[in-house]
Design an enzyme around this catalytic site. Sequence first.
Site, PDB file in Angstrom:
ATOM      1  CE  LYS A 172      -8.942 -29.485  29.758  1.00 49.36           C
ATOM      2  NZ  LYS A 172      -9.295 -30.662  30.503  1.00 49.36           N
ATOM      3  CE  LYS A 240     -11.284 -23.443  34.578  1.00 50.11           C
ATOM      4  NZ  LYS A 240     -10.127 -24.314  34.322  1.00 50.11           N
TER       5      LYS A 240
HETATM    6  P1  NAP Z   1     -11.567 -27.943  42.642  1.00 46.50           P
HETATM    7  O1  NAP Z   1     -12.062 -29.220  43.208  1.00 46.50           O
HETATM    8  O2  NAP Z   1     -12.394 -26.716  42.769  1.00 46.50           O
HETATM    9  O3  NAP Z   1     -10.112 -27.694  43.317  1.00 46.50           O
HETATM   10  C1  NAP Z   1      -9.382 -26.549  43.110  1.00 46.50           C
HETATM   11  C2  NAP Z   1      -8.393 -26.422  44.251  1.00 46.50           C
HETATM   12  O4  NAP Z   1      -7.601 -25.271  43.994  1.00 46.50           O
HETATM   13  C3  NAP Z   1      -9.047 -26.246  45.613  1.00 46.50           C
HETATM   14  O5  NAP Z   1      -8.566 -27.268  46.459  1.00 46.50           O
HETATM   15  C4  NAP Z   1      -8.620 -24.857  46.065  1.00 46.50           C
HETATM   16  O6  NAP Z   1      -8.122 -24.787  47.366  1.00 46.50           O
HETATM   17  C5  NAP Z   1      -7.437 -24.557  45.175  1.00 46.50           C
HETATM   18  N1  NAP Z   1      -7.377 -23.123  44.829  1.00 46.50           N
HETATM   19  C6  NAP Z   1      -8.190 -22.456  43.976  1.00 46.50           C
HETATM   20  N2  NAP Z   1      -7.820 -21.178  43.902  1.00 46.50           N
HETATM   21  C7  NAP Z   1      -6.753 -21.028  44.715  1.00 46.50           C
HETATM   22  C8  NAP Z   1      -5.930 -19.938  45.060  1.00 46.50           C
HETATM   23  N3  NAP Z   1      -6.129 -18.726  44.533  1.00 46.50           N
HETATM   24  N4  NAP Z   1      -4.933 -20.151  45.957  1.00 46.50           N
HETATM   25  C9  NAP Z   1      -4.747 -21.367  46.501  1.00 46.50           C
HETATM   26  N5  NAP Z   1      -5.481 -22.452  46.206  1.00 46.50           N
HETATM   27  C10 NAP Z   1      -6.481 -22.274  45.323  1.00 46.50           C
HETATM   28  O7  NAP Z   1     -11.242 -28.065  41.078  1.00 46.50           O
HETATM   29  P2  NAP Z   1     -10.722 -29.345  40.272  1.00 46.50           P
HETATM   30  O8  NAP Z   1     -11.899 -30.024  39.649  1.00 46.50           O
HETATM   31  O9  NAP Z   1      -9.751 -30.098  41.080  1.00 46.50           O
HETATM   32  O10 NAP Z   1      -9.977 -28.604  39.051  1.00 46.50           O
HETATM   33  C11 NAP Z   1      -8.647 -28.161  39.129  1.00 46.50           C
HETATM   34  C12 NAP Z   1      -8.176 -27.814  37.712  1.00 46.50           C
HETATM   35  O11 NAP Z   1      -8.229 -28.995  36.893  1.00 46.50           O
HETATM   36  C13 NAP Z   1      -9.048 -26.760  37.009  1.00 46.50           C
HETATM   37  O12 NAP Z   1      -8.249 -25.898  36.247  1.00 46.50           O
HETATM   38  C14 NAP Z   1      -9.972 -27.616  36.122  1.00 46.50           C
HETATM   39  O13 NAP Z   1     -10.458 -26.903  34.999  1.00 46.50           O
HETATM   40  C15 NAP Z   1      -9.034 -28.735  35.734  1.00 46.50           C
HETATM   41  N6  NAP Z   1      -9.703 -29.982  35.336  1.00 46.50           N
HETATM   42  C16 NAP Z   1     -10.767 -30.479  36.056  1.00 46.50           C
HETATM   43  C17 NAP Z   1     -11.379 -31.648  35.642  1.00 46.50           C
HETATM   44  C18 NAP Z   1     -12.562 -32.226  36.402  1.00 46.50           C
HETATM   45  O14 NAP Z   1     -13.218 -33.130  35.868  1.00 46.50           O
HETATM   46  N7  NAP Z   1     -12.850 -31.763  37.607  1.00 46.50           N
HETATM   47  C19 NAP Z   1     -10.911 -32.333  34.509  1.00 46.50           C
HETATM   48  C20 NAP Z   1      -9.807 -31.840  33.821  1.00 46.50           C
HETATM   49  C21 NAP Z   1      -9.211 -30.653  34.244  1.00 46.50           C
HETATM   50  P3  NAP Z   1      -8.983 -24.944  48.706  1.00 46.50           P
HETATM   51  O15 NAP Z   1      -9.315 -26.410  48.788  1.00 46.50           O
HETATM   52  O16 NAP Z   1      -8.053 -24.536  49.775  1.00 46.50           O
HETATM   53  O17 NAP Z   1     -10.186 -24.078  48.534  1.00 46.50           O
END
Ligand code: NAP
Length: 293
Positions: A172, A240
Amino acid sequence: MTERIGYIGLGIMGRPAAVNLLRAGHPLWVWARRAESMRPLIDAGASACSDPAAVARQTDILFINVSDTPDVEQVLFGDNGVIHGAGAGKVVVDMSTVSPIATREWAARLEGAGVEMLDAPVSGGEQGAVAGSLSFMVGGKTAVFERVRPLFEVMGKNIVRCGEIGAGQVTKACNQIVISQAIAAVGEAFVFARRNGVDPARVREALLGGFAASRVLEAHGKRMLEHDFAPGFKARLHCKDMRIVLETAAQLGIGVPGAALATQYVNALVGAGDGELDSSAIYRLQELAAALS
Ligand code: NAP
């Protein structure tokens, strides 16, 4: 055997991926720190748990999809973390994009408790998560990978085991090294064209037929031409990911000058208050530097 599945991290990526597992007929247990994040899953038939340890107790295979390295660490090893409920024969699969070095340390700690781990970061964005067409980059033991493969196939299409634990996160990071520089290169070519009085739309069209063709030139190039920077992949998440690349490189003594340069653009974009825009908005900074608007 129908595996009992857990899912922690129900955000943009996790929620639709978990819904796809549920729709495929797998019993699902979930936990989120904010109760409202669990609501859509509960409504769809999942069971709510009180903490990560409770999810681990209920399930055979537990997916994590949270934001950053300290978040995964907290879910695994914090108060009422996964480690307090997991035991021999269980598998933790981390779909978050985080540090490969930390990943290897976590896997070793979990192995001490008899728990197997795969790192399985993805690309494909929210669209891919909803459509069940994510690309998975997986690290870990072959037998564990084969056990989880049917679940990967529910959530994704291109599923590659890249090597031992951590190899998924390394892959990644490689993805982000390539993408970040490709975006910067396309933006640079477009300002070069414009300062030479040539239409960048014609440049894109011509280059798409030759060796410079890429999905970045196609998709991000289109965004740049249209100045449409709605995400997509948010600059703050890209930032990040580049931090993971640079920190890992520094820890191992690897020079990544191209990635370091591309990181400066993304950092500056986030610093300018545009962290919620697609990271191809670095083109704006390139335009400014070239006295274009
Ligand atoms: P997001 O919408 O911000 O969701 C992250 C989730 O993680 C939230 O629901 C949050 O919970 C939970 N979380 C964060 N910190 C936490 C903690 N300390 N304890 C418990 N729960 C926690 O982010 P996302 O876009 O889904 O991304 C998730 C991962 O996938 C990241 O590492 C990102 O880099 C990767 N990713 C994202 C994409 C994209 O296009 N978005 C593409 C590829 C990879 P709450 O809802 O309870 O706040």
